[in-house]
Design an enzyme around this catalytic site. Structure first.
Site, mmCIF file in Angstrom:
data_model
loop_
_atom_site.group_PDB
_atom_site.id
_atom_site.type_symbol
_atom_site.label_atom_id
_atom_site.label_comp_id
_atom_site.label_asym_id
_atom_site.label_seq_id
_atom_site.Cartn_x
_atom_site.Cartn_y
_atom_site.Cartn_z
ATOM 1 N N ASP A 120 0.839 -1.194 0.000
ATOM 2 C CA ASP A 120 0.000 0.000 0.000
ATOM 3 C C ASP A 120 0.877 1.248 0.000
ATOM 4 O OD1 ASP A 120 -2.955 1.124 0.939
ATOM 5 O OD2 ASP A 120 -1.300 2.287 1.791
ATOM 6 N N TYR A 142 2.803 10.131 -0.523
ATOM 7 C CA TYR A 142 3.931 9.572 0.225
ATOM 8 C C TYR A 142 5.264 9.852 -0.456
ATOM 9 C CZ TYR A 142 0.413 6.623 2.629
ATOM 10 O OH TYR A 142 -0.658 6.141 3.326
ATOM 11 N N LYS A 162 -3.053 5.780 -3.925
ATOM 12 C CA LYS A 162 -4.130 6.694 -3.568
ATOM 13 C C LYS A 162 -3.953 8.042 -4.254
ATOM 14 C CE LYS A 162 -3.752 4.725 1.084
ATOM 15 N NZ LYS A 162 -2.297 4.539 1.075
ATOM 16 N N HIS A 215 -7.764 9.491 -1.448
ATOM 17 C CA HIS A 215 -7.035 9.465 -0.185
ATOM 18 C C HIS A 215 -7.741 10.232 0.932
ATOM 19 C CE1 HIS A 215 -2.617 9.168 1.367
ATOM 20 N NE2 HIS A 215 -3.472 8.915 2.329
#
Length: 274
Positions: A45, A50, A75, A108
């Site tokens: 994931d 990120y 996401k 997200h």
């Protein structure tokens, strides 16, 4: 090792325990994901925000594992919450990951100050209809956000990924997910370690000859949730996966249920870290 799967509402099978990479720098992500894949994880994931999709992609490419044996989630961040930007965001994630499709793609965060997430959901529904993604879902959505999605598409999210651990159980959202046929996926399943010192967790761990982290992960799994613990330490990465050969009793599950101490019913931007 065979990791149990959860059947999503479109029939897709998803590993119940996966590996998360939140807050792992891109330069360190390849090594962490490589360690996870070597330990036996097959679900990874990540997310655009990120900044480590490329690191995940490198680990996948170098692993030699067949693509159809992996389940990859990413996401869409709030800077892409309209129809066209959502479609482009999906393609950008694929490019960074070096993949031709994702198994799961999530919005997200709803950013509810506007209704842009509704347009993004229309885009994700189109990706699903076109067969360009295995399944689509959401993250950090409250029941009212789920209700709004139904006004723009008949497609029900496969997953709602929310903060969930013994200290914060988000019961209202979990119930709303279940009522709609949405699987609940827990981010921060170990509360970043803060629940591992709770007396009930330590006592149960000692009783089973397990670590506190393994006990909390087992609590999630026995309640039918998907979990994505994160670590960059190979020994802990492997330890978090070693949770399928013991079972908590009903009393032990109830003891962990009783640890909730945060009355929040949903995510707060000030505490967002998933």
């Amino acid at each position: 090792m065979t990791i149990p799967t959860i059947t999503l509402n479109n029939g897709l099978e998803m590993p119940q325990l996966g590996f998360g990479v939140f807050q792992v720098p891109d330069a360190e992500t390849t090594a962490a994901v490589t360690a996870a894949l070597e330990a036996g994880y097959r679900s990874i994931d990540t997310a655009a925000i990120y900044g480590n999709e490329s690191g995940v992609g490198r680990a996948i490419a170098e692993s030699g594992i067949a693509r159809d044996e992996l389940f990859v989630t990413s996401k869409l961040w709030i800077d892409s919450l309209d129809y066209d930007h959502a479609l482009r965001g999906y393609e950008a994630s694929l490019q960074r990951l070096g993949l031709d499709r994702l198994d799961l793609f999530l919005i997200h965060w709803p950013a509810p100050a506007s209704d842009s997430y509704l347009e993004a959901w229309r885009a994700l529904a189109q990706l699903a209809a076109d067969g360009r993604v295995g399944a689509v879902g959401v993250s950090n959505f409250l029941p009212e956000h789920l209700d709004r999605l139904a006004t723009v598409s008949d497609l029900v999210p496969a997953i709602n990924q929310i903060e969930l651990h013994p200290a914060l159980q988000n019961r209202e959202t979990v119930a709303a997910n279940a009522a709609r046929g949405i699987v609940t996926e827990a981010w921060s399943p170990l509360a970043q370690g803060s629940v591992l010192r709770e007396e009930a967790v330590v006592t149960i761990a000692e009783r089973h000859g397990r670590t506190p982290a393994q006990v909390v992960l087992r609590w999630h799994l026995q309640q039918g949730r998907v979990v994505i613990p994160k670590s960059v330490t190979p020994a802990r990465i492997a330890e978090n996966l070693d949770v399928f050969d013991f079972e908590l009793t009903a009393d032990e599950l109830a003891a962990l249920d009783g640890l909730e101490r945060d009355g929040r019913t949903g995510p707060h931007p000030s505490t967002f870290n998933g």
